[in-house]
Scaffold this motif. Structure first.
Motif, PDB file in Angstrom:
ATOM      1  N   ARG A 132       0.837  -1.200   0.000  1.00 47.12           N
ATOM      2  CA  ARG A 132       0.000   0.000   0.000  1.00 47.12           C
ATOM      3  C   ARG A 132       0.874   1.254   0.000  1.00 47.12           C
ATOM      4  O   ARG A 132       0.622   2.202  -0.750  1.00 47.12           O
ATOM      5  N   GLU A 133       1.914   1.265   0.829  1.00 49.02           N
ATOM      6  CA  GLU A 133       2.813   2.414   0.876  1.00 49.02           C
ATOM      7  C   GLU A 133       3.535   2.605  -0.461  1.00 49.02           C
ATOM      8  O   GLU A 133       3.688   3.735  -0.937  1.00 49.02           O
ATOM      9  N   PHE A 134       3.956   1.500  -1.075  1.00 47.34           N
ATOM     10  CA  PHE A 134       4.627   1.563  -2.371  1.00 47.34           C
ATOM     11  C   PHE A 134       3.698   2.145  -3.432  1.00 47.34           C
ATOM     12  O   PHE A 134       4.066   3.049  -4.179  1.00 47.34           O
ATOM     13  N   LEU A 135       2.460   1.635  -3.481  1.00 45.39           N
ATOM     14  CA  LEU A 135       1.485   2.122  -4.473  1.00 45.39           C
ATOM     15  C   LEU A 135       1.113   3.577  -4.224  1.00 45.39           C
ATOM     16  O   LEU A 135       0.961   4.357  -5.166  1.00 45.39           O
ATOM     17  N   ASP A 136       0.985   3.956  -2.956  1.00 43.68           N
ATOM     18  CA  ASP A 136       0.698   5.357  -2.635  1.00 43.68           C
ATOM     19  C   ASP A 136       1.838   6.250  -3.107  1.00 43.68           C
ATOM     20  O   ASP A 136       1.610   7.357  -3.608  1.00 43.68           O
ATOM     21  N   GLY A 137       3.071   5.774  -2.957  1.00 42.74           N
ATOM     22  CA  GLY A 137       4.234   6.527  -3.424  1.00 42.74           C
ATOM     23  C   GLY A 137       4.230   6.677  -4.930  1.00 42.74           C
ATOM     24  O   GLY A 137       4.534   7.736  -5.464  1.00 42.74           O
ATOM     25  N   LEU A 138       3.899   5.600  -5.648  1.00 40.47           N
ATOM     26  CA  LEU A 138       3.813   5.668  -7.116  1.00 40.47           C
ATOM     27  C   LEU A 138       2.738   6.650  -7.546  1.00 40.47           C
ATOM     28  O   LEU A 138       2.941   7.458  -8.443  1.00 40.47           O
ATOM     29  N   GLU A 139       1.598   6.578  -6.882  1.00 39.86           N
ATOM     30  CA  GLU A 139       0.489   7.484  -7.218  1.00 39.86           C
ATOM     31  C   GLU A 139       0.894   8.940  -6.979  1.00 39.86           C
ATOM     32  O   GLU A 139       0.611   9.818  -7.799  1.00 39.86           O
ATOM     33  N   ALA A 140       1.598   9.184  -5.877  1.00 40.79           N
ATOM     34  CA  ALA A 140       2.038  10.556  -5.574  1.00 40.79           C
ATOM     35  C   ALA A 140       3.050  11.022  -6.622  1.00 40.79           C
ATOM     36  O   ALA A 140       3.015  12.189  -7.043  1.00 40.79           O
ATOM     37  N   ASP A 141       3.926  10.123  -7.073  1.00 39.39           N
ATOM     38  CA  ASP A 141       4.923  10.492  -8.087  1.00 39.39           C
ATOM     39  C   ASP A 141       4.267  10.792  -9.423  1.00 39.39           C
ATOM     40  O   ASP A 141       4.762  11.612 -10.191  1.00 39.39           O
ATOM     41  N   LEU A 142       3.166  10.128  -9.729  1.00 41.08           N
ATOM     42  CA  LEU A 142       2.493  10.322 -11.012  1.00 41.08           C
ATOM     43  C   LEU A 142       1.584  11.547 -11.037  1.00 41.08           C
ATOM     44  O   LEU A 142       1.181  11.997 -12.094  1.00 41.08           O
ATOM     45  N   SER A 143       1.239  12.058  -9.852  1.00 39.34           N
ATOM     46  CA  SER A 143       0.345  13.223  -9.842  1.00 39.34           C
ATOM     47  C   SER A 143       1.088  14.530  -9.839  1.00 39.34           C
ATOM     48  O   SER A 143       2.180  14.720  -9.871  1.00 39.34           O
TER      49      SER A 143
END
Length: 143
Positions: A132-143
């Protein structure tokens, strides 16, 4: 080996009848609002399981206006245990990482097996949190 509720198996007709019986008994003892919230959770789950799911048919998303009180959560776990196992001897246990789960009576009465099971659940929870933390980080990087 113990039979534990499985989230990937559809409940059979006997499990549905046991869950319906259990829910009917709760109606007289639960707070009416909590009971209504529990029924909403259960019906939403069963409706979702009946939906076709595939690459062209993603499951619909529903926003539920419910209050997840401790009583609703505990009864939800119990009903899910009944639906998953087809048994009514469910026990809610503290996993040890702040989470709770439901197990059958046989597992609940075997301290060594229960400790091993809880350790497995804690490890799965730890891995899910990392994902979850990894995916949240990816999402933050993409926004």
């Amino acid at each position: 080996m113990h039979d534990h509720p499985s989230s990937d198996a559809a409940p059979g007709p006997e499990a549905h009848e046991l869950a319906r019986f259990y829910l009917d008994t709760l109606e007289d003892v639960m707070d009416p609002k909590e009971y209504a919230d529990l029924r909403t959770l259960v019906s939403t789950l069963l409706e979702g399981m009946a939906e076709p799911v595939g690459p062209d048919d993603p499951p619909s998303e529903r926003q539920l206006d419910i209050d997840l009180t401790p009583a609703v959560i505990d009864e939800w776990l119990t009903v899910m245990g009944i639906l998953g196992s087809g048994r009514m001897d469910q026990t809610i246990v503290e996993v040890g990482d702040g989470s709770r789960t439901v197990v059958d009576g046989e597992l609940a009465s075997d301290p060594a097996a229960l400790a091993a099971f809880c350790a497995q659940v804690r490890e799965r929870n730890r891995i899910r949190e990392q994902e979850r933390e990894f995916l949240d980080g990816l999402e933050a990087d993409l926004s």
